[in-house]
Design a protein around this motif. Structure first.
Motif, short mmCIF file in Angstrom:
data_model
loop_
_atom_site.label_atom_id
_atom_site.label_comp_id
_atom_site.label_asym_id
_atom_site.label_seq_id
_atom_site.Cartn_x
_atom_site.Cartn_y
_atom_site.Cartn_z
N GLN A 88 0.97 -1.20 0.16
CA GLN A 88 0.05 -0.09 -0.06
C GLN A 88 0.94 1.35 0.03
N LYS A 89 0.47 2.39 -0.58
CA LYS A 89 0.99 3.72 -0.72
C LYS A 89 0.00 4.62 -0.27
N THR A 90 0.17 5.64 0.49
CA THR A 90 -0.80 6.61 1.01
C THR A 90 -0.44 7.81 0.47
N LEU A 91 -1.38 8.36 -0.29
CA LEU A 91 -1.18 9.97 -0.66
C LEU A 91 -1.86 10.80 0.09
N LEU A 92 -1.30 12.21 0.41
CA LEU A 92 -1.97 13.12 1.01
C LEU A 92 -2.29 14.09 -0.18
N VAL A 93 -3.64 14.38 -0.28
CA VAL A 93 -4.38 14.95 -1.59
C VAL A 93 -4.89 16.22 -1.17
N ARG A 94 -4.71 17.24 -1.78
CA ARG A 94 -5.43 18.66 -1.52
C ARG A 94 -6.20 19.33 -2.54
N ASN A 95 -7.06 19.92 -2.14
CA ASN A 95 -8.08 20.37 -3.20
C ASN A 95 -7.61 21.73 -3.44
N THR A 96 -6.69 21.80 -4.59
CA THR A 96 -6.29 23.10 -4.70
C THR A 96 -6.93 24.25 -5.82
N GLY A 97 -8.22 23.55 -5.96
CA GLY A 97 -8.95 24.18 -7.08
C GLY A 97 -9.75 25.47 -6.39
N ASN A 98 -10.82 26.01 -7.27
CA ASN A 98 -11.65 26.96 -6.53
C ASN A 98 -13.19 26.51 -6.54
N LEU A 99 -13.44 25.36 -6.08
CA LEU A 99 -14.53 24.72 -6.13
C LEU A 99 -14.80 23.57 -5.22
N GLU A 100 -15.61 23.14 -4.22
CA GLU A 100 -16.01 22.03 -3.73
C GLU A 100 -15.79 20.77 -4.73
N ALA A 101 -14.73 19.74 -4.22
CA ALA A 101 -14.75 18.42 -5.07
C ALA A 101 -15.62 17.45 -4.51
N THR A 119 -16.29 13.77 -0.64
CA THR A 119 -16.40 15.27 -0.88
C THR A 119 -15.01 15.89 -0.08
N LEU A 120 -14.59 16.96 -0.92
CA LEU A 120 -13.39 17.74 -0.32
C LEU A 120 -13.61 19.03 -0.45
N ASP A 121 -13.44 19.95 0.34
CA ASP A 121 -13.71 21.39 0.64
C ASP A 121 -12.56 22.08 -0.15
N ILE A 122 -12.61 23.38 -0.53
CA ILE A 122 -11.42 23.98 -1.29
C ILE A 122 -10.47 24.24 -0.20
N GLY A 123 -9.26 23.80 -0.58
CA GLY A 123 -8.06 24.05 0.45
C GLY A 123 -8.07 22.88 1.49
N GLU A 124 -8.82 21.88 1.55
CA GLU A 124 -8.81 20.90 2.39
C GLU A 124 -7.82 19.56 1.96
N THR A 125 -7.42 18.69 2.76
CA THR A 125 -6.52 17.47 2.11
C THR A 125 -7.11 16.38 3.11
#
Length: 221
Positions: A88-101, A119-125
């Motif tokens: 397994q590999k774990t990635l820390l992913v961030r929402n760098t866009g300008n809209l909720e993902a 669901t990931l809000d703007i700027g959250e990881t």
């Protein structure tokens, strides 16, 4: 500039100008993304045409709609991994866009991904775990697709892995049992040695691969 409900030319003295040699003038273009939410998400394209004596050129105008952007890497390489073992590999992913993902993740065997939706809000990881569980040796590749529901777009990360056999063996490789009488038994002893750096979990089967076992099950059915 052609008429558009989203772009408006707002420069000095209307749209015709005289610019002295060595000077400049400022042209202001107003973008008005009015309307429904779908228009706010949509990309808008227009153009400004500049004409002067003996020359005409066009300036493209682009207004990019709001987008969620999850910063997945372009490629994830598992390198060499044992067959029938989970890596397994774990990635820390961030929402760098300008809209909720609002996203969904999918891939193909021998890779799996978790969580599959969220669901990931703007700027959250968040943490995303990608698992590589090869069933046979060799090179494997697949695509990790990230689908955004609200904009109906996909991005892709390439997954790579190389599966190799355990350094596990048996001694001896074949057994010949001694002759015995009916209702009696004969037995021999063999060794299973594990020279790898991970725990080997095993079971006895009649077939050497899951594919052969699967074909036999289908034949019996």
């Amino acid at each position: 500039m052609d008429s558009s409900p989203y772009f408006k030319l707002v420069g000095p003295n209307g749209v015709c100008h005289q610019v002295p040699s060595g000077s400049f003038c400022t042209i202001n273009i107003l973008f008005i993304p009015e309307g429904s939410k779908s228009l706010f998400l949509k990309d808008h394209v227009h153009e400004l045409v500049c004409s002067c004596e003996g020359e005409k050129f066009t300036v493209p105008i682009r207004a990019i709609g709001a987008r969620p952007v999850l910063d997945f890497p372009a490629q994830l390489d598992f390198s060499s991994c044992p067959v029938n073992h989970s890596t397994q590999k774990t990635l820390l992913v961030r929402n760098t866009g300008n809209l909720e993902a609002c996203y969904s993740l999918s891939t193909e065997s021998p890779f799996t991904v978790s969580p599959a939706t969220g669901t990931l809000d703007i700027g959250e990881t968040m943490q995303v775990t990608v698992e590589y569980h090869p069933r046979k040796s060799g090179h494997h590749s697949a695509s990790l697709a990230v689908h955004f529901d609200i904009v109906d777009e996909d991005t892709h990360t390439r997954l790579l892995g190389k599966a190799k056999d355990f350094n596990v063996g048996m001694d001896p490789h074949s057994l010949e049992l001694d002759k015995t009488y009916l209702s009696l038994s004969s037995h021999r002893t063999m060794l299973i040695h594990n020279r790898s750096n991970i725990t080997a979990r095993f079971q006895w089967k009649a077939f050497s691969t899951e594919e052969e076992e699967h074909h036999q099950r289908i034949r019996l059915v």
